[in-house]
Design an enzyme around this catalytic site. Structure first.
Site: not given
Length: 337
Positions: A54, A59, A158, A234, A302, A305
């Site tokens: 996505d 972005y 969205s 982040r 990441q 996991e």
């Protein structure tokens, strides 16, 4: 394509089968992850059954789509093996028609997205937030034009309100057009009202689908912020964007959330032998109205996991689910009207 142990679910009332875990590009591809590392993450995802990515025109100001298109082509994947979704609306340029859900921007915005992606079509095009300045009939007609010209197979919403989604269905029904199939919405243990209550009639009436983002509450449910803001996290890399969230962590509400994360961590380790991140993702994925959970990854490890969630899902019994709810202690009030 080898789906490994991935589970697949229909996206809403459509025939499109999506993996229960998908890959998201927000704040990652083209932003803090560029070049070969993007290829490493996408290749690892595909090898483990994730065949859905996505993204959105906004972005990384279009760089996300450029990275995805470059990597898909570089790795030699068949286009048909992938589910690619993108979203027009949010601005990164200043033109008056470079933003919003006008017919002009929906069509031109997607054309530019396809150019960046080096693709002829996307599988799903999302309306990236509602736009009250455009008549709903224009929005529905524009997305149907996109589908009829073969540049997308489905359209979706969205973070639209249930009322706005219902209006889109009414317009589509009246004009014999194609309605949206899903909403890309935030859902996690600290953000539940819209997903569990407001959208409930949409699930029942239309079998409306969901592509869930922020299932880890922007990382809060990983436990990494229990003792401050780590470097290269982040919140650290996007301090301005998350300013209000960061400020809240030193206040009563934020401290209470951290306490709950610590209790959830203990439950995850004791009952399921997993991390609190995996438990939080499995909690979202267990909900029958979750079509897919979008994962954000900046490193292959990441992603690996998070993929262990597939092993945790069968262990997410009703008893465990209730223990999690007891810790969260925030069941949203149901609409009794």
């Amino acid at each position: 394509y080898d789906p490994k142990n991935m589970q697949f679910r229909n996206l809403g009332n459509s025939g499109l089968r999506v993996p229960v875990l998908s890959l998201g590009a927000w704040l990652t591809f083209g932003h803090v992850v560029e070049g070969d590392p993007v290829a490493d993450i996408i290749k690892l995802a595909f090898e483990n059954g994730i065949n859905m990515i996505d993204t959105a025109e906004a972005y990384a100001k279009g760089k996300s789509e450029l990275e995805i298109g470059r990597v898909i082509k570089k790795l030699g994947y068949r286009r048909t093996d992938w589910i690619i979704t993108t979203k027009p609306l949010l601005p990164y340029r200043k033109g008056p028609n470079d933003v919003g859900l006008s017919r002009k921007h929906i069509i031109e915005g997607l054309n530019e997205s396809l150019e960046r992606l080096q693709m002829d079509y996307v599988d799903v095009i999302f309306a990236h937030r509602p736009d009250s300045t455009v008549p709903m009939v224009e929005i529905v007609r524009a997305f149907n034009h996109i589908i009829n010209t073969g540049k997308a197979f489905y359209w979706a919403t969205s973070e639209w309100s249930a009322r706005q989604i219902e209006e889109a269905f009414h317009v589509a029904d009246e004009l014999k057009l194609i309605p949206p199939i899903a909403d890309q919405c935030q859902y996690n243990g600290f953000h539940r009202q819209r997903f569990e209550v407001e959208y409930k009639p949409l699930y029942q009436k239309y079998r409306y689908g969901t592509t869930v983002f922020s299932a880890l509450a922007s990382g809060l449910l990983t436990g990494k912020y229990n003792n401050g803001i780590p470097e290269d996290s982040r919140f650290s890399n996007n301090a301005d964007f998350f300013k209000n969230t960061i400020d809240s962590l030193t206040k009563e509400e934020g401290l209470e959330k951290i306490r709950k994360v610590k209790d959830l961590t203990a439950l995850a380790e004791k009952e399921l032998g997993c991390t609190v991140s995996q438990l939080a993702l499995a909690w979202v994925a267990k909900n029958p109205n979750t079509s897919t959970v979008i994962l954000g990854a900046t490193k292959p490890q990441q992603l690996l996991e998070n993929l262990k969630v597939l092993e945790i899902l069968p262990k997410m019994t009703d008893d465990i689910y209730q223990k999690i709810n007891d810790i969260l202690a925030n069941d949203p009030k149901q609409d009794v009207r």
